[in-house]
Scaffold this active site. Sequence first.
Site, short mmCIF file in Angstrom:
data_model
loop_
_atom_site.label_atom_id
_atom_site.label_comp_id
_atom_site.label_asym_id
_atom_site.label_seq_id
_atom_site.Cartn_x
_atom_site.Cartn_y
_atom_site.Cartn_z
N GLY A 1 -47.34 -90.69 14.81
CA GLY A 1 -45.89 -89.98 13.68
C GLY A 1 -45.76 -88.89 12.81
CG ASP B 1 -50.84 -100.74 7.25
OD1 ASP B 1 -51.58 -99.55 7.08
OD2 ASP B 1 -49.79 -100.77 6.06
CG HIS C 1 -52.87 -97.96 4.02
ND1 HIS C 1 -53.38 -97.45 2.03
CD2 HIS C 1 -52.48 -99.04 4.01
CE1 HIS C 1 -53.06 -98.99 1.46
NE2 HIS C 1 -52.11 -100.12 2.99
N GLY D 1 -46.48 -86.88 5.79
CA GLY D 1 -47.38 -85.66 6.95
C GLY D 1 -46.84 -84.55 6.99
CG ASP E 1 -50.92 -97.59 -0.98
OD1 ASP E 1 -50.79 -96.68 -0.68
OD2 ASP E 1 -50.47 -98.87 0.68
CD GLU F 1 -46.76 -99.66 -0.42
OE1 GLU F 1 -46.75 -98.32 0.23
OE2 GLU F 1 -47.65 -100.65 0.32
CD GLU G 1 -23.89 -91.74 -15.20
OE1 GLU G 1 -24.66 -91.90 -15.87
OE2 GLU G 1 -22.99 -90.29 -15.57
CB SER H 1 -29.55 -84.91 -23.93
OG SER H 1 -29.66 -86.56 -23.47
#
Length: 329
Positions: free
Chosen positions: A26, A83, A108, A134, A191, A195, A227, A252
């Site tokens: 991947g 995973d 991971h 990657g 991790d 997430e 917005e 600002s």
Amino acid sequence: MAKMYYDKDAELDVIKDSKVAIIGYGIQGRGQALNLRDSGIDVLVSELEGTPNYEQAKKDGFDVISASEAAKQADIIQILTQDHVQASVYKNAIEANLLEGNTLTFSHGFNIHFKQIVPPENVDVIMVAPKGPGALVREMYEQGKGVPALIAIYQDASGKAKDKALAYAKAIGGTKAGVIETTFTEETETDLFGEQAVLCGGASELIKAGFDTLVEAGYQPEIAYFECLHELKLITDLIYRNGISGMRSRVSDTAEYGDITRGKRVINQATRDEMKKILGEVQSGKFAEEWIKENEAGRPNYNKITSEEKKHQIEIVGEELRGMMPWMD
């Protein structure tokens, strides 16, 4: 402060005579495989035949082989599939082909930490985790730079596991930027929490809550989209490059005053208490157990919820507005 490791702290010679198998081509797999090869490392690639990733690996000049064959030939086996399939790949293709002295590598820690993969005691188990996708790992390497990375040692059968981890990190460019040592537990739990509570779950719900608040108050959904979603990139880019205080100094004074006086009313103590509950579910393994069972059952809740989320008004309006933005292509 964490100790940082750089090029001077790592020796490529530690793995120069090793064959490295990349299981899963991947985005991360491709970046690591190409960088390893360009660093003079002998790289094997495993990917499912007939998939786009398989074709990409062939195009990149790799002889693509099965995971079991790659595991048989390799000294270092880097598992970079998603995973939820790693345990199956390990049990069906890798486990029986491991030899004493081999090194299992991850980017991971999920499957090791939650014991979905239980390696034999005679192999090293390490993590080398670039803190970037990657494609960026590859881009920085080609520019003579690097992406910061984490390393962790779960099992040191050879007595040289850390040296191997640093060498691997150097081979993919990580030590040019800096490498931090962690543990499989720390990497996995932080991790998952990040997430769920901030990067994906927290951010997406905050965006939708702001959008819904404006639309329900009678404002045009297109204006609410700009917005609460579109302009978020401007802010996150400033934070990414300059930190929170740096962002505040670049917006600002009105925006900064609204930030420092109203932000804590949105992310209040109740929100922080819920974050602690989410972290507790990660630490206890409750989330991992839930996710594993969800996959085993064919993902009924996952599929139902993702289908419903795609119908939210912000998705419909957003698709129309992004069609007006040629730079998105």
